[in-house]
Design an enzyme around this catalytic site. Sequence first.
Site, PDB file in Angstrom:
ATOM      1  N   ALA A  46      12.674 -13.951  -7.828  1.00  0.00           N
ATOM      2  CA  ALA A  46      11.715 -14.737  -8.607  1.00  0.00           C
ATOM      3  C   ALA A  46      11.092 -13.869  -9.690  1.00  0.00           C
ATOM      4  O   ALA A  46      10.562 -12.790  -9.404  1.00  0.00           O
ATOM      5  CB  ALA A  46      10.632 -15.304  -7.694  1.00  0.00           C
ATOM      6  N   VAL A 133       1.290   2.713  -0.219  1.00  0.00           N
ATOM      7  CA  VAL A 133       0.584   4.000  -0.271  1.00  0.00           C
ATOM      8  C   VAL A 133       1.590   5.134  -0.396  1.00  0.00           C
ATOM      9  O   VAL A 133       2.505   5.254   0.422  1.00  0.00           O
ATOM     10  CB  VAL A 133      -0.277   4.225   0.986  1.00  0.00           C
ATOM     11  CG1 VAL A 133      -0.966   5.590   0.931  1.00  0.00           C
ATOM     12  CG2 VAL A 133      -1.322   3.121   1.137  1.00  0.00           C
ATOM     13  N   GLY A 188       5.525   8.340 -19.223  1.00  0.00           N
ATOM     14  CA  GLY A 188       5.631   7.136 -18.407  1.00  0.00           C
ATOM     15  C   GLY A 188       4.899   7.197 -17.079  1.00  0.00           C
ATOM     16  O   GLY A 188       5.001   6.286 -16.261  1.00  0.00           O
ATOM     17  N   ASP A 202      -7.058   2.626  -8.134  1.00  0.00           N
ATOM     18  CA  ASP A 202      -5.781   2.606  -7.418  1.00  0.00           C
ATOM     19  C   ASP A 202      -5.871   3.442  -6.140  1.00  0.00           C
ATOM     20  O   ASP A 202      -5.463   3.008  -5.060  1.00  0.00           O
ATOM     21  CB  ASP A 202      -4.668   3.141  -8.330  1.00  0.00           C
ATOM     22  CG  ASP A 202      -3.332   3.271  -7.618  1.00  0.00           C
ATOM     23  OD1 ASP A 202      -2.642   2.250  -7.461  1.00  0.00           O
ATOM     24  OD2 ASP A 202      -2.994   4.395  -7.190  1.00  0.00           O
ATOM     25  N   LYS A 206      -5.761   2.383  -1.874  1.00  0.00           N
ATOM     26  CA  LYS A 206      -4.922   3.086  -0.900  1.00  0.00           C
ATOM     27  C   LYS A 206      -5.779   3.740   0.190  1.00  0.00           C
ATOM     28  O   LYS A 206      -5.367   3.785   1.359  1.00  0.00           O
ATOM     29  CB  LYS A 206      -4.072   4.131  -1.615  1.00  0.00           C
ATOM     30  CG  LYS A 206      -3.063   3.506  -2.584  1.00  0.00           C
ATOM     31  CD  LYS A 206      -2.410   4.549  -3.480  1.00  0.00           C
ATOM     32  CE  LYS A 206      -1.441   3.905  -4.447  1.00  0.00           C
ATOM     33  NZ  LYS A 206      -0.870   4.876  -5.407  1.00  0.00           N
TER      34      LYS A 206
END
Length: 438
Positions: A46, A133, A188, A202, A206
């Site tokens: 999807a 994680v 990147g 972020d 975690k």
Amino acid sequence: MTELRTLKVALLGCGNVGAQVARILIDDADALAARTGARLELGGIAVRNLDAERDVDLPQELFTTDAETLVKDADLVIELMGGIEPARTLILTAMRHGACVVTGNKALLAQDGPTLYEEADKAGVQLSYEAAVAGAIPILRPIRDSLSGDRITRVLGIVNGTTNFILDQMDSTGAQFADALAEAQRLGYAEADPTADIEGYDAAAKAAILASLSFHTRFALEDVSCEGITAVSAADIAAAKEAGFVIKLLAIAEKLTDEDGKTGVSVRVHPTLLPREHPLAAVRGAFNAVFIEAENAGELMFYGQGAGGTPTASAVLGDLVSAARRIVLGGPGRTETTTGHVPALPIDAAITSYYIGLDVADQPGVLARIAQLFAEHGVSIEIMRQTIHRDADSNVESAELRIVTHRAREAALAATVEAVKRLDVINSVTSVLRVEGV
């Protein structure tokens, strides 16, 4: 030879990680079948845009925009879309239709994990999230399974590769924060909007997951005290280096007893000074590592690539094989291991050390006044270093002090810093960072 049954797999999302998961499912189908005891058939992928360019060449007929129909017809669902919605609704739909779910969605788990766990329990399916994680590092299953007979007392983790790369660049090259961030974006490692990484969000998501598994209690994102790395300067890095430390963004979860005698868990994310001999200090570049302290096992460290399509796909496939084997062999799904409720303690209850940078007037008695103020707040000084500076224009001398305290309650340390700011001999407090591992 008995013919293997087929389990249909639905993949939600085909970004960097999703594309690699799809490739492995197709290329390694026979090996996965041998390990699983069933053929894992990729029934569909999807995506939002059927015409988007992909990193991997995959059969076009696999792609669909009808994610809901796809998950209703699957035995196993892999959710790699990210974000809260529609990921949450699709995961719940999949589980209510009897599918086991593998996800790497740390934001969703940190925000609404309890709802997902309860639905998995009710449906008797497995919810797995190793990829949420530390990328490829197998850390959640060892905490949940291998250490289930032990008591974990503390977890320290470098769980965000972007911030570790930035801080490592600043440490190794002397770069300013903005320059190190630009390099991370060029390579990147950092997104065009790096907010989630550099502000610590972020890592906080975690940290909530690590704390929940380690202490068998459901912790959410709001239970995590969070501070990013944007205030860390090249001067901080250089001063830390001179004193034998390195600065890392750490996720920390530890069991504590507060001043009122209440036992709980402190979960926090912040820049931290570590002695250079500490195992986590050697984690370079975009790598991740998690350091665990347990009553019987002692100290353990898990290290590896914390991001990237192929490494993270490895964690996803590990969960997928485990869930598929559960379907083949039968039995209830394995989700979380909560056995009670240990309250989340505010960061004020944490016991740590402070590294404090001060710009002060160069005059007699300054050091004595500062030391006396620390003593009045019950905080003792372990290291104090002074450097004299002369302003070239005004010819006025000032002193730079770098102080490392002994361990004390966060509340006492923070109150000491506020009191120091009010001294008339203090020009400015240039930095305040926590210290661990001493």
